[in-house]
Design a protein around this motif. Structure first.
Motif, PDB file in Angstrom:
ATOM      1  N   SER A  69      -6.626 -67.859  42.277  1.00 21.76           N
ATOM      2  CA  SER A  69      -6.632 -66.395  42.250  1.00 21.76           C
ATOM      3  C   SER A  69      -5.383 -65.795  42.863  1.00 21.76           C
ATOM      4  CB  SER A  69      -7.876 -65.857  42.988  1.00 21.76           C
ATOM      5  OG  SER A  69      -7.896 -66.327  44.336  1.00 21.76           O
ATOM      6  N   ASN A  70      -4.695 -66.568  43.717  1.00 19.23           N
ATOM      7  CA  ASN A  70      -3.480 -66.054  44.358  1.00 19.23           C
ATOM      8  C   ASN A  70      -2.214 -66.403  43.586  1.00 19.23           C
ATOM      9  OD1 ASN A  70      -4.853 -64.877  46.569  1.00 19.23           O
ATOM     10  ND2 ASN A  70      -4.970 -66.878  47.593  1.00 19.23           N
ATOM     11  N   THR A  71      -2.376 -66.988  42.401  1.00 19.12           N
ATOM     12  CA  THR A  71      -1.224 -67.347  41.583  1.00 19.12           C
ATOM     13  C   THR A  71      -0.441 -66.104  41.179  1.00 19.12           C
ATOM     14  OG1 THR A  71      -2.364 -69.274  40.674  1.00 19.12           O
ATOM     15  CG2 THR A  71      -0.489 -68.434  39.425  1.00 19.12           C
ATOM     16  N   ILE A  72       0.890 -66.188  41.236  1.00 20.84           N
ATOM     17  CA  ILE A  72       1.737 -65.072  40.806  1.00 20.84           C
ATOM     18  C   ILE A  72       1.429 -64.787  39.339  1.00 20.84           C
ATOM     19  CG2 ILE A  72       4.124 -64.343  40.429  1.00 20.84           C
ATOM     20  CD1 ILE A  72       4.887 -66.216  42.760  1.00 20.84           C
ATOM     21  N   PRO A  73       1.209 -63.504  38.969  1.00 20.94           N
ATOM     22  CA  PRO A  73       0.793 -63.165  37.591  1.00 20.94           C
ATOM     23  C   PRO A  73       1.623 -63.809  36.494  1.00 20.94           C
ATOM     24  CG  PRO A  73       0.589 -61.245  38.980  1.00 20.94           C
ATOM     25  CD  PRO A  73       1.207 -62.305  39.836  1.00 20.94           C
ATOM     26  N   PHE A  74       2.955 -63.805  36.646  1.00 23.03           N
ATOM     27  CA  PHE A  74       3.800 -64.376  35.596  1.00 23.03           C
ATOM     28  C   PHE A  74       3.758 -65.906  35.565  1.00 23.03           C
ATOM     29  CE2 PHE A  74       6.018 -60.224  35.243  1.00 23.03           C
ATOM     30  CZ  PHE A  74       5.982 -60.114  33.867  1.00 23.03           C
ATOM     31  N   GLU A  75       3.081 -66.515  36.556  1.00 22.49           N
ATOM     32  CA  GLU A  75       2.950 -67.969  36.580  1.00 22.49           C
ATOM     33  C   GLU A  75       1.528 -68.416  36.228  1.00 22.49           C
ATOM     34  OE1 GLU A  75       4.288 -69.320  40.397  1.00 22.49           O
ATOM     35  OE2 GLU A  75       6.321 -68.546  40.134  1.00 22.49           O
ATOM     36  N   SER A  76       0.697 -67.477  35.795  1.00 22.11           N
ATOM     37  CA  SER A  76      -0.693 -67.803  35.464  1.00 22.11           C
ATOM     38  C   SER A  76      -0.780 -68.536  34.133  1.00 22.11           C
ATOM     39  CB  SER A  76      -1.536 -66.525  35.413  1.00 22.11           C
ATOM     40  OG  SER A  76      -1.172 -65.731  34.292  1.00 22.11           O
ATOM     41  N   VAL A  77      -1.893 -69.214  33.921  1.00 18.60           N
ATOM     42  CA  VAL A  77      -2.090 -69.981  32.701  1.00 18.60           C
ATOM     43  C   VAL A  77      -2.152 -69.071  31.477  1.00 18.60           C
ATOM     44  CG1 VAL A  77      -3.628 -71.565  31.470  1.00 18.60           C
ATOM     45  CG2 VAL A  77      -3.245 -71.861  33.917  1.00 18.60           C
ATOM     46  N   LYS A  78      -2.851 -67.936  31.602  1.00 18.62           N
ATOM     47  CA  LYS A  78      -2.982 -67.051  30.442  1.00 18.62           C
ATOM     48  C   LYS A  78      -1.639 -66.471  30.005  1.00 18.62           C
ATOM     49  CE  LYS A  78      -4.892 -63.602  33.594  1.00 18.62           C
ATOM     50  NZ  LYS A  78      -6.110 -62.829  33.946  1.00 18.62           N
ATOM     51  N   VAL A  79      -0.784 -66.158  30.968  1.00 15.62           N
ATOM     52  CA  VAL A  79       0.557 -65.689  30.624  1.00 15.62           C
ATOM     53  C   VAL A  79       1.371 -66.834  30.020  1.00 15.62           C
ATOM     54  CG1 VAL A  79       2.758 -64.891  31.586  1.00 15.62           C
ATOM     55  CG2 VAL A  79       0.629 -63.796  32.288  1.00 15.62           C
ATOM     56  N   GLY A  80       1.221 -68.035  30.568  1.00 16.16           N
ATOM     57  CA  GLY A  80       1.916 -69.191  30.025  1.00 16.16           C
ATOM     58  C   GLY A  80       1.537 -69.455  28.582  1.00 16.16           C
ATOM     59  N   ILE A  81       0.258 -69.301  28.262  1.00 11.92           N
ATOM     60  CA  ILE A  81      -0.207 -69.505  26.892  1.00 11.92           C
ATOM     61  C   ILE A  81       0.402 -68.459  25.956  1.00 11.92           C
ATOM     62  CG2 ILE A  81      -2.220 -69.410  25.364  1.00 11.92           C
ATOM     63  CD1 ILE A  81      -3.859 -70.578  27.699  1.00 11.92           C
ATOM     64  N   LEU A  82       0.419 -67.208  26.391  1.00 11.91           N
ATOM     65  CA  LEU A  82       0.997 -66.134  25.570  1.00 11.91           C
ATOM     66  C   LEU A  82       2.480 -66.388  25.301  1.00 11.91           C
ATOM     67  CD1 LEU A  82      -0.733 -63.035  27.218  1.00 11.91           C
ATOM     68  CD2 LEU A  82      -1.095 -63.857  24.881  1.00 11.91           C
ATOM     69  N   LEU A  83       3.208 -66.797  26.329  1.00 12.86           N
ATOM     70  CA  LEU A  83       4.638 -67.071  26.166  1.00 12.86           C
ATOM     71  C   LEU A  83       4.874 -68.302  25.293  1.00 12.86           C
ATOM     72  CD1 LEU A  83       5.921 -66.370  29.807  1.00 12.86           C
ATOM     73  CD2 LEU A  83       6.159 -64.903  27.785  1.00 12.86           C
ATOM     74  N   ALA A  84       3.977 -69.291  25.400  1.00 13.70           N
ATOM     75  CA  ALA A  84       4.093 -70.476  24.548  1.00 13.70           C
ATOM     76  C   ALA A  84       3.828 -70.124  23.084  1.00 13.70           C
ATOM     77  CB  ALA A  84       3.110 -71.554  25.014  1.00 13.70           C
ATOM     78  N   ILE A  85       2.901 -69.202  22.851  1.00 17.94           N
ATOM     79  CA  ILE A  85       2.646 -68.734  21.484  1.00 17.94           C
ATOM     80  C   ILE A  85       3.914 -68.123  20.905  1.00 17.94           C
ATOM     81  CG2 ILE A  85       1.437 -66.967  20.119  1.00 17.94           C
ATOM     82  CD1 ILE A  85      -1.021 -67.469  21.890  1.00 17.94           C
ATOM     83  N   VAL A  86       4.605 -67.324  21.722  1.00 22.47           N
ATOM     84  CA  VAL A  86       5.867 -66.729  21.279  1.00 22.47           C
ATOM     85  C   VAL A  86       6.897 -67.824  21.006  1.00 22.47           C
ATOM     86  CG1 VAL A  86       7.818 -65.264  21.955  1.00 22.47           C
ATOM     87  CG2 VAL A  86       5.478 -64.544  22.475  1.00 22.47           C
ATOM     88  N   GLY A  87       6.988 -68.820  21.881  1.00 19.78           N
ATOM     89  CA  GLY A  87       7.942 -69.909  21.695  1.00 19.78           C
ATOM     90  C   GLY A  87       7.703 -70.663  20.398  1.00 19.78           C
ATOM     91  N   GLY A  88       6.445 -71.012  20.123  1.00 24.44           N
ATOM     92  CA  GLY A  88       6.119 -71.707  18.885  1.00 24.44           C
ATOM     93  C   GLY A  88       6.352 -70.839  17.664  1.00 24.44           C
ATOM     94  N   PHE A  89       6.030 -69.568  17.804  1.00 25.47           N
ATOM     95  CA  PHE A  89       6.217 -68.619  16.699  1.00 25.47           C
ATOM     96  C   PHE A  89       7.688 -68.516  16.309  1.00 25.47           C
ATOM     97  CE2 PHE A  89       6.984 -64.550  14.764  1.00 25.47           C
ATOM     98  CZ  PHE A  89       5.885 -64.345  13.938  1.00 25.47           C
ATOM     99  N   LEU A  90       8.563 -68.431  17.303  1.00 20.59           N
ATOM    100  CA  LEU A  90       9.996 -68.271  17.023  1.00 20.59           C
ATOM    101  C   LEU A  90      10.573 -69.467  16.282  1.00 20.59           C
ATOM    102  CD1 LEU A  90      11.267 -66.662  20.353  1.00 20.59           C
ATOM    103  CD2 LEU A  90      10.844 -65.526  18.162  1.00 20.59           C
ATOM    104  N   ASP A  91      10.169 -70.677  16.682  1.00 20.69           N
ATOM    105  CA  ASP A  91      10.658 -71.871  15.983  1.00 20.69           C
ATOM    106  C   ASP A  91      10.199 -71.876  14.529  1.00 20.69           C
ATOM    107  OD1 ASP A  91      12.389 -73.298  17.530  1.00 20.69           O
ATOM    108  OD2 ASP A  91      10.882 -74.578  18.456  1.00 20.69           O
ATOM    109  N   ALA A  92       8.933 -71.528  14.298  1.00 19.31           N
ATOM    110  CA  ALA A  92       8.418 -71.492  12.927  1.00 19.31           C
ATOM    111  C   ALA A  92       9.089 -70.371  12.130  1.00 19.31           C
ATOM    112  CB  ALA A  92       6.902 -71.290  12.940  1.00 19.31           C
ATOM    113  N   TYR A  93       9.326 -69.255  12.782  1.00 19.19           N
ATOM    114  CA  TYR A  93       9.958 -68.105  12.120  1.00 19.19           C
ATOM    115  C   TYR A  93      11.357 -68.459  11.614  1.00 19.19           C
ATOM    116  CZ  TYR A  93      12.251 -63.530  11.668  1.00 19.19           C
ATOM    117  OH  TYR A  93      12.962 -62.452  11.199  1.00 19.19           O
ATOM    118  N   THR A  94      12.151 -69.063  12.477  1.00 15.41           N
ATOM    119  CA  THR A  94      13.523 -69.399  12.064  1.00 15.41           C
ATOM    120  C   THR A  94      13.533 -70.550  11.058  1.00 15.41           C
ATOM    121  OG1 THR A  94      13.788 -70.830  14.007  1.00 15.41           O
ATOM    122  CG2 THR A  94      14.590 -68.558  14.185  1.00 15.41           C
ATOM    123  N   PHE A  95      12.574 -71.472  11.178  1.00 14.70           N
ATOM    124  CA  PHE A  95      12.532 -72.608  10.245  1.00 14.70           C
ATOM    125  C   PHE A  95      12.087 -72.164   8.854  1.00 14.70           C
ATOM    126  CE2 PHE A  95      10.783 -76.334   8.155  1.00 14.70           C
ATOM    127  CZ  PHE A  95      11.744 -77.295   8.429  1.00 14.70           C
TER     128      PHE A  95
END
Length: 227
Positions: A7-33
């Motif tokens: 619960s004391n995890t820094i918001p930008f280091e939380s799992v849910k934020v990590g998942i959202l950012l990973a979705i963007v990362g995967g999306f960008l690779d597929a988009y350019t490919f």
């Protein structure tokens, strides 16, 4: 197994934020490919190898095309450091939010760049933004990770799973689950990127902006909860 309190995890280091950012990362690779010339904008390892190959083949024109996204990646890292070090203190404290807003704006404008424009230009911009994200968001709860590449995340997830099974280690189990969630987010992003780019073309990158807007909202909510 007893779940560890994060619960004391820094918001930008939380799992849910990590998942959202990973979705963007995967999306960008597929988009350019799929939509921008058949390349992975986040895969600078491949570009560096390609530079070596093209130099050996003395194909200096193709060498320049491979060098460009690598330089964009370097500039992205420098850009992040400048924001963190040179911005006013109050703004620096919100540097992650500022960086995401910059990403949102850039992706919004990329969506207006027609297919008639050279794909290399778009891929260089995406490589820059991807490196900004890599340099800005590097920790998942208490461990390093990447939001735009999966090799390291998959290694950590597998290693932690092995330790959890062989040593009956609860923390390793939780860590493994966290990293597998990030890999899953990247996979989801890749799927959505391929599907949306196929249906909506170059403007589909606006989806990445939407996910990042959601990310900012999630962080703001978390900050208020722990204020």
């Amino acid at each position: 197994m007893k779940k560890t309190d994060h619960s004391n995890t820094i918001p930008f280091e939380s799992v849910k934020v990590g998942i959202l950012l990973a979705i963007v990362g995967g999306f960008l690779d597929a988009y350019t490919f799929v939509g921008r010339g058949g390349v992975f904008a986040n895969a600078q390892t491949g570009n560096i190898v390609l530079i070596g190959i093209e130099i050996y083949n003395r194909n200096f024109h193709k060498t320049l095309f491979a060098v460009a996204p690598v330089l964009a990646c370097i500039l992205g890292v420098i850009f992040v450091e400048i924001i963190k070090e040179k911005c006013p203190k109050k703004l620096a404290e919100e540097s992650e939010t500022v960086i995401i807003i910059v990403e949102i704006i850039i992706f919004f404008f990329i969506g207006f760049i027609p297919k008639s424009v050279n794909d290399s230009i778009v891929n260089i911009i995406v490589a820059f933004v991807s490196s900004v994200q890599i340099a800005s968001f590097r920790r998942l709860v208490d461990s390093p990770y990447s939001t735009t590449m999966c090799t390291g995340n998959l290694r950590t997830a597998t290693q932690s799973a092995y330790i959890a099974i062989t040593k009956k280690n609860e923390k390793a189990f939780e860590k493994s689950i966290r990293y597998f969630k990030i890999v899953g987010g990247f996979l989801i992003g890749g799927f959505l990127g391929a599907m949306m780019t196929s249906y909506f073309g170059v403007s589909s990158i606006w989806f990445a902006s939407i996910v990042l807007i959601i990310t900012v909202i999630v962080v703001k909510i978390d900050k208020r909860k722990h204020a």
